[in-house]
Design a protein around this motif. Structure first.
Motif, mmCIF file in Angstrom:
data_model
loop_
_atom_site.group_PDB
_atom_site.id
_atom_site.type_symbol
_atom_site.label_atom_id
_atom_site.label_comp_id
_atom_site.label_asym_id
_atom_site.label_seq_id
_atom_site.Cartn_x
_atom_site.Cartn_y
_atom_site.Cartn_z
ATOM 1 N N VAL A 100 0.837 -1.205 0.000
ATOM 2 C CA VAL A 100 0.000 0.000 0.000
ATOM 3 C C VAL A 100 0.870 1.253 0.000
ATOM 4 N N PHE A 101 1.955 1.219 0.764
ATOM 5 C CA PHE A 101 2.888 2.353 0.784
ATOM 6 C C PHE A 101 3.462 2.595 -0.611
ATOM 7 N N ALA A 102 3.894 1.524 -1.270
ATOM 8 C CA ALA A 102 4.447 1.657 -2.621
ATOM 9 C C ALA A 102 3.410 2.217 -3.588
ATOM 10 N N SER A 103 2.154 1.814 -3.414
ATOM 11 C CA SER A 103 1.103 2.311 -4.310
ATOM 12 C C SER A 103 0.874 3.809 -4.123
ATOM 13 N N HIS A 104 0.978 4.285 -2.874
ATOM 14 C CA HIS A 104 0.797 5.715 -2.620
ATOM 15 C C HIS A 104 1.975 6.531 -3.157
ATOM 16 N N VAL A 105 3.180 6.001 -3.013
ATOM 17 C CA VAL A 105 4.350 6.692 -3.569
ATOM 18 C C VAL A 105 4.238 6.753 -5.092
ATOM 19 N N LEU A 106 3.816 5.625 -5.693
ATOM 20 C CA LEU A 106 3.616 5.608 -7.143
ATOM 21 C C LEU A 106 2.570 6.632 -7.557
ATOM 22 N N SER A 107 1.475 6.717 -6.781
ATOM 23 C CA SER A 107 0.404 7.658 -7.132
ATOM 24 C C SER A 107 0.871 9.102 -7.044
ATOM 25 N N ALA A 108 1.867 9.368 -6.183
ATOM 26 C CA ALA A 108 2.405 10.733 -6.093
ATOM 27 C C ALA A 108 3.073 11.124 -7.413
ATOM 28 N N PHE A 109 3.830 10.191 -8.002
ATOM 29 C CA PHE A 109 4.516 10.478 -9.267
ATOM 30 C C PHE A 109 3.541 10.472 -10.444
ATOM 31 N N THR A 110 2.644 9.487 -10.483
ATOM 32 C CA THR A 110 1.682 9.437 -11.591
ATOM 33 C C THR A 110 0.708 10.606 -11.509
#
Length: 501
Positions: free
Chosen positions: A16-26
């Motif tokens: 979930v943490f990785a998904s939120h970090v990814l969403s910050a860039f996307t």
């Protein structure tokens, strides 16, 4: 619970943490596509649709709040009942929004040419309720699937935006449809994963209980809106430049707050375990979650403070002036992330609904109600102090800096109060050894970040410094902490097994 117990609690948090970090860039990439393709008027309408959507989705978590707790406790039919409730509520709110669109557009003075974009938002309103309903099942049963769903949504949104906005030049319609398609992809994935857990008949008795207790999630929702009111005070008394400085620091600091998702699986795990003050398994889960949050939050906070001048300039070179605001604000987000773990302990340890009944009179006597009352207390203090401190500021930067210190100061008090409630709810040990090791590794990480030049500003050089800092921290922590080494092995094993399943 047996399904959940076979999975390491840290695995779901990392996903979930990785998904939120990814969403910050996307999210940044998507915003750049939109801003560079829309006119100022169209971009303003896009922002306004988001503002309106907020008011029609305020009830999206009222039923899932209780459904999630019932699912975690293993009450038959609670997942199906929760989804049905949110489907019905989402349909009602989407239709209500659609019916009110002409009136709202007329009141705001928006021309009829924008009728279609505003109407399309009704689809997003419905999707949000559906997603929240399904998450009420996945959070207790397969929390990592929530993270994978976010990744699918973000990837779909970028691909859709590329074709609809950049290739087909659909502008505002393309931007809205990209989000709709992304949420369709997310909903499809999480629905497929959740389908195996949707069992049992619909239970009207659950609905009656959830409606009786609906005031609690609403009370929580409203309380969390009190502290941010100080931002409106900042905008009103110090102007848009001051709010812009704070917003720039806030955009970077929010990434630190994403570390709170590392404890995403803790809350339903405590509910499922039927935690009690003497539960060793629950105490171990809490300590694991605290260690994981500290491992990421501390270096990210130190890095944000040391590279504040470069990180704020990423958004816009003129925002580099807000570097002091980021230094003052970064600890706030670290404390908020830590406080999230304590909140999960209080919420997950509460037994008032353990028998599928929600006694309203007893709710107000619980630690859960006390937890949700805290934002009203420190939020009221923040608003009062903001009225006192901001008008006397020398300039917009000084005003935003004062508010940043106010947020950080309030977070110290609120985190201590939440920790006290958590300790009364469940016996657990705060991992001081992990805190010391993370601080030591972060101190060593600081050496190259301070020694290497920060000027002139170059985007690629900022990336280099971030990578240097991250590698230094990881290398030191792996060297001095055997649990970090064990975590890496467990993560690799979990990822490989997760890929097979």
């Amino acid at each position: 619970m047996s399904e959940q117990r076979r999975r390491d609690i840290r695995h779901a948090g990392l996903v979930v943490f990785a998904s939120h970090v990814l969403s910050a860039f996307t999210g940044l990439a998507f915003t750049l596509m939109v801003t560079r393709s829309l006119s100022e008027a169209d971009f303003g309408v896009w922002q306004n649709t988001a503002d309106l959507m907020f008011y029609f989705t305020v009830l999206d978590n009222v039923m899932p709040f209780w459904a999630k707790r019932f699912v975690a406790r293993g009450f038959e039919g609670s997942g199906k009942t929760g989804i049905f409730c949110n489907l019905a509520l989402g349909s009602f709110m989407a239709i209500l929004y659609g019916l009110l669109v002409p009136t709202m557009m007329a009141l705001m003075g928006v021309g009829g040419t924008y009728m279609l974009p505003y109407l399309l938002i009704s689809i997003q309103v419905f999707e949000i309720y559906v997603i929240q309903g399904i998450r009420a099942i996945l959070h207790p049963m397969r929390p990592e699937a929530v993270g994978y769903g976010i990744m699918i949504k973000e990837g779909t949104k970028l691909i859709s935006a590329f074709f609809l906005i950049l290739q087909l030049n659909l502008g505002l319609i393309g931007a809205i449809c990209s989000t709709i398609l992304a949420q369709v992809a997310q909903t499809t994935f999480i629905a497929i994963v959740a389908s195996r857990f949707i069992k049992g008949p619909l239970k009207p008795s659950y609905v009656r209980e959830w409606l009786k207790g609906s005031f609690l999630p609403i009370y929580n929702f409203m309380g969390r809106r009190v502290p941010p009111f100080s931002l409106i005070i900042l905008f009103s008394l110090a102007g848009e430049v001051a709010r812009g400085y704070y917003g720039a620091a806030q955009a970077i600091g929010m990434v630190i707050l994403y570390t709170s998702s590392l404890a995403y699986a803790l809350y339903p795990r405590l509910l499922a375990e039927g935690s009690s003050p003497g539960s060793e398994g629950a105490s171990s889960d809490v300590e694991k979650s605290l260690r994981l949050v500290l491992t990421f939050a501390i270096p990210m906070t130190v890095g944000a403070m040391l590279l504040s001048d470069l990180l704020t300039a990423i958004l816009k070179v003129s925002y580099r002036a807000a570097w002091l605001v980021l230094i003052a604000l970064a600890p706030y987000y670290a404390l908020r992330a830590l406080s999230t773990v304590f909140e999960a302990v209080v919420s997950g340890s509460e037994r008032v609904d353990a028998r599928a009944r929600i006694p309203v009179r007893e709710l107000v006597k619980t630690r859960l109600f006390k937890l949700y009352t805290l934002p009203y207390i420190y939020g009221a203090a923040m608003v009062g102090l903001a009225f006192f401190l901001i008008p006397s500021a020398q300039d917009p930067l000084d005003a935003s800096l004062r508010l940043a210190f106010l947020f950080t100061g309030s977070s110290i008090a609120s985190t201590l109060a939440t920790y006290a409630l958590a300790k009364r709810s469940l016996a657990f040990r705060f991992p001081l050894d992990a805190l010391a090791k993370c601080l030591l590794a972060s101190a060593i990480m600081a050496i190259p970040l301070i020694a290497l030049p920060h000027t002139p500003f170059r985007l690629y050089w900022t990336g280099v410094l971030v990578v240097v800092g991250a590698l230094t921290y990881i290398a030191i922590l792996i060297t001095i902490d055997h649990e970090t080494r064990a975590l890496l092995k467990a993560l690799l094993k979990a990822l490989s097994s997760g890929a097979r399943s």
